[in-house]
Design a protein around this motif. Structure first.
Motif, PDB file in Angstrom:
ATOM      1  N   TYR A 376       0.818  -1.222   0.000  1.00  0.00           N
ATOM      2  CA  TYR A 376       0.000   0.000   0.000  1.00  0.00           C
ATOM      3  C   TYR A 376       0.849   1.269   0.000  1.00  0.00           C
ATOM      4  N   SER A 377       0.703   2.095  -1.025  1.00  0.00           N
ATOM      5  CA  SER A 377       1.364   3.409  -1.220  1.00  0.00           C
ATOM      6  C   SER A 377       2.868   3.330  -1.448  1.00  0.00           C
ATOM      7  N   GLY A 378       3.493   2.166  -1.179  1.00  0.00           N
ATOM      8  CA  GLY A 378       4.934   2.027  -1.441  1.00  0.00           C
ATOM      9  C   GLY A 378       5.829   2.571  -0.349  1.00  0.00           C
ATOM     10  N   SER A 384      10.473  -1.792   5.919  1.00  0.00           N
ATOM     11  CA  SER A 384       9.886  -0.755   6.779  1.00  0.00           C
ATOM     12  C   SER A 384       8.396  -1.074   6.962  1.00  0.00           C
ATOM     13  N   LEU A 385       7.823  -0.620   8.076  1.00  0.00           N
ATOM     14  CA  LEU A 385       6.417  -0.893   8.394  1.00  0.00           C
ATOM     15  C   LEU A 385       5.613   0.394   8.335  1.00  0.00           C
ATOM     16  N   MET A 386       4.346   0.273   7.979  1.00  0.00           N
ATOM     17  CA  MET A 386       3.431   1.416   8.076  1.00  0.00           C
ATOM     18  C   MET A 386       2.541   1.164   9.282  1.00  0.00           C
ATOM     19  N   PHE A 506       7.700  10.374  10.072  1.00  0.00           N
ATOM     20  CA  PHE A 506       6.384   9.829   9.744  1.00  0.00           C
ATOM     21  C   PHE A 506       5.828  10.505   8.490  1.00  0.00           C
ATOM     22  N   VAL A 507       5.107   9.692   7.688  1.00  0.00           N
ATOM     23  CA  VAL A 507       4.450  10.210   6.485  1.00  0.00           C
ATOM     24  C   VAL A 507       2.964   9.964   6.645  1.00  0.00           C
ATOM     25  N   LYS A 508       2.139  10.994   6.487  1.00  0.00           N
ATOM     26  CA  LYS A 508       0.686  10.834   6.683  1.00  0.00           C
ATOM     27  C   LYS A 508       0.074  10.193   5.445  1.00  0.00           C
ATOM     28  N   GLU A 509      -0.745   9.173   5.662  1.00  0.00           N
ATOM     29  CA  GLU A 509      -1.387   8.448   4.562  1.00  0.00           C
ATOM     30  C   GLU A 509      -2.641   7.780   5.133  1.00  0.00           C
ATOM     31  N   ASP A 510      -3.752   7.829   4.415  1.00  0.00           N
ATOM     32  CA  ASP A 510      -4.981   7.174   4.890  1.00  0.00           C
ATOM     33  C   ASP A 510      -4.797   5.670   4.841  1.00  0.00           C
ATOM     34  N   MET A 511      -5.269   4.978   5.902  1.00  0.00           N
ATOM     35  CA  MET A 511      -5.113   3.523   5.976  1.00  0.00           C
ATOM     36  C   MET A 511      -6.209   2.829   5.154  1.00  0.00           C
ATOM     37  N   PRO A 512      -5.871   1.688   4.539  1.00  0.00           N
ATOM     38  CA  PRO A 512      -6.898   0.933   3.801  1.00  0.00           C
ATOM     39  C   PRO A 512      -7.841   0.206   4.773  1.00  0.00           C
ATOM     40  N   VAL A 519      -9.767  -1.816   9.937  1.00  0.00           N
ATOM     41  CA  VAL A 519      -8.573  -1.044   9.558  1.00  0.00           C
ATOM     42  C   VAL A 519      -7.352  -1.689  10.227  1.00  0.00           C
ATOM     43  N   PRO A 520      -6.265  -1.940   9.494  1.00  0.00           N
ATOM     44  CA  PRO A 520      -5.101  -2.602  10.120  1.00  0.00           C
ATOM     45  C   PRO A 520      -4.301  -1.678  11.037  1.00  0.00           C
ATOM     46  N   ASP A 521      -3.608  -2.291  11.988  1.00  0.00           N
ATOM     47  CA  ASP A 521      -2.676  -1.541  12.851  1.00  0.00           C
ATOM     48  C   ASP A 521      -1.336  -1.391  12.152  1.00  0.00           C
ATOM     49  N   LEU A 522      -0.958  -2.420  11.384  1.00  0.00           N
ATOM     50  CA  LEU A 522       0.333  -2.448  10.691  1.00  0.00           C
ATOM     51  C   LEU A 522       0.126  -2.866   9.238  1.00  0.00           C
ATOM     52  N   ILE A 523       0.971  -2.352   8.354  1.00  0.00           N
ATOM     53  CA  ILE A 523       0.978  -2.839   6.972  1.00  0.00           C
ATOM     54  C   ILE A 523       2.386  -3.343   6.674  1.00  0.00           C
TER      55      ILE A 523
END
Length: 549
Positions: A376-378, A384-386, A506-512, A519-523
């Protein structure tokens, strides 16, 4: 002679029957013996000197009171085992117990170190030997230089502490031809009994340091232990029937690596059943023992891995020791150099049977997270984890870090004296850059005070010697205060410190989210899975999902 005549093979130096382990007791005993010998040698020299010079012998003066206590303290503090300044000192014998996580503490207590140089490229001592079955964990060993040399005991393995040989010798003297069955099982429970048919020898071992493990005793293809004994064991609060009673009653016995060579062990009770029903078609019809459970070949860290038959267990055994959780229940009253505690540790949704006995339910490590495996989003490239910001805001993986600072008043010779107090800048030289404002008049900081880098947390001064010329000095003391580490900040908790480091980008991004709105805690990036080949991890994730649903 027999080897030269080719009547028997050479001994295998990697077989654990030919090895003995040094435990804490024998190690301390040998160190004490060494230091006591030094004490008596010094006394002898003193007495000899007095006799030669015709002086009166002063017995209290002959005994150097510090020899033994200083020698023991030196070895326990540095890990260098032996007499200081002599040859044959072994390094790393005494170690600081690892308190990073509860699993790492248990694992460290069951570690076995082979005294072979790490730089040696010999493969034989590092390889998994047949005699290690049930004694050492096949998975838990470090990667790199010490691979195979540092081992960990399996869950039920026991190192013998030595038992008196007198009862056995007495029995053999009186009843040379009588069978050993007449001796009570409790007397010979931990004695190695080997009947060597080719050499026509009966060898009995009562020494310490032998690796042994418990097994069910089998007689005529049937377990001696019966269901009513198991029920008695299950109700041990009322019956007071425990493990030692099982051994004393002769249902279970400890078998060492050499005795194991002369036994026939059934893997499961079903094997015994097959041997009874079909003696000709069964694997063996002469079983002497039965495994308590095949999973007992694993050690502490490998026992907490779900689906170990689909995982990289050596890798996970090293990683599991680093999982943050509750490392002990009394951490608030302890003075550990460092302490990591997770605010909300959870028991895993997928557990193993061994976890219950390793107190993983009471002292867990980690949190059951909702994980999406997606690119998701790369932003989760290269491992690395989101993370979900709202999960973090609600306490996801929130932790606390304690650091203990130690300061003491010590004498430096007979002249200068240290004193813990609030230093007075008018008469104290070498004052530090940090602020002294947070100290009380006694030189100590109050619990609950917020502190940051280089703040003084313990005030201490050292008295300066007087000028021999009699000149009045401006400074009579020198500052020796203890400051907080430059990069840390936190609050004083009793006499311990908590710090909270922040420096992540940190980079702000809407979670899938899923069709159900989860909604996941981690990607996690899916590219992290194939190279690691941890299929058990995916199966565990699926099973956790089933358990959660």
């Amino acid at each position: 002679m027999l080897v030269a005549l080719k009547r028997r093979g050479e001994d295998d130096r990697d077989h654990y029957a030919n090895k003995r382990m040094d435990l804490g007791g024998p190690l301390l005993a040998s160190l004490f013996r060494l230091l006591f010998r030094k004490l008596t040698k010094d006394m002898r020299q003193y007495v000899q000197k007095c006799v030669d010079s015709g002086k009166e012998i002063n017995v209290p003066g002959a005994v150097k009171t510090q020899t033994i206590s200083k020698g023991l303290k030196y070895s326990l503090a540095t890990g260098n085992w032996g007499q200081q300044g002599t040859q044959g000192i072994r390094a790393g014998v005494s170690q600081v117990l690892n308190r990073l996580a509860y699993a790492s503490t248990l694992s460290h207590l069951r570690r076995v170190n082979s005294p072979i140089g790490r730089e040696g490229k010999l493969a034989k001592p590092r390889q998994l030997h047949n005699s290690l079955w049930g004694m050492m964990c096949p998975a838990e060993t470090p990667e790199g230089q010490a691979v195979g040399l540092v081992k960990n005991l399996a869950l039920m393995s026991y190192i013998t502490v030595g038992s008196p040989s007198a009862p056995l010798l007495e029995f053999l003297d009186e009843w040379t031809t009588e069978p050993l069955e007449e001796v009570a099982p409790a007397h010979i429970a931990k004695v190695g009994v080997i009947y060597d048919i080719p050499l026509k020898e009966l060898r009995l071992f009562t020494d310490y340091g032998r690796a042994s493990r418990p097994l069910f005793i089998v007689d005529e293809q049937q377990l001696l232990i019966k269901k009513h004994t198991i029920i008695k064991l299950q109700n041990r609060e009322e019956t007071e029937y425990g493990w030692n009673d099982l051994v004393a009653d002769g249902f279970v016995e400890y078998v060492d690596t050499e005795e194991e060579e002369t036994t026939m062990i059934a893997m499961t009770i079903k094997d015994l059943q097959a041997a009874r029903l079909n003696p000709t078609g069964a694997y063996s019809s002469t079983y002497t023992h039965c495994e308590i459970h095949p999973s007992m070949i694993l050690g502490v860290c490998a026992s907490i891995i779900p689906f170990p038959d689909h995982n990289q267990n050596t890798y996970q055994s090293a990683m599991g020791k680093q999982a943050m959780g509750m490392y002990c229940t009394n951490y608030q009253n302890r003075m550990d150099t460092q302490g990591f505690v997770l605010y909300y540790p959870q028991k895993p949704l997928v557990t193993t049977r061994s976890m219950e006995y390793l107190k993983f339910r009471e002292l867990p490590a980690g949190i059951n997270a909702i994980v999406a495996i997606a690119t998701y989003s790369g932003y989760n490239q290269e491992d690395s984890l989101m993370m979900n910001q709202s999960s973090i805001d609600r306490g996801f993986f929130r932790s606390i870090f304690y650091r203990a600072y130690k300061e003491e008043e010590t004498k430096q010779g007979s002249i200068s004296k240290e004193h813990i107090e609030l230093p007075n800048p008018d008469c104290t030289s070498g004052m530090k850059h940090g602020t002294y404002d947070k100290l009380d008049l006694d030189g100590l900081i109050e619990p609950g005070t917020r502190v940051s880098g280089e703040d003084i947390i313990v005030g201490k001064t050292v008295a300066l010697p007087e000028d021999p010329s009699g000149t009045v000095q401006r400074f009579t003391k020198r500052d020796a205060s203890l400051a907080l580490r430059g990069a840390e900040s936190g609050a004083i908790d009793q006499v311990m410190l908590t710090t909270n480091d922040a420096g992540q980008k940190f980079v702000k991004e809407d979670m899938p989210f899923t069709s159900e709105g989860i909604v996941p805690d981690l990607i996690v990036n899916p590219h992290a899975i194939p190279s690691r080949m941890t299929i058990g991890h995916l199966v565990e994730a699926l099973m956790s999902k089933v358990g959660y649903a």
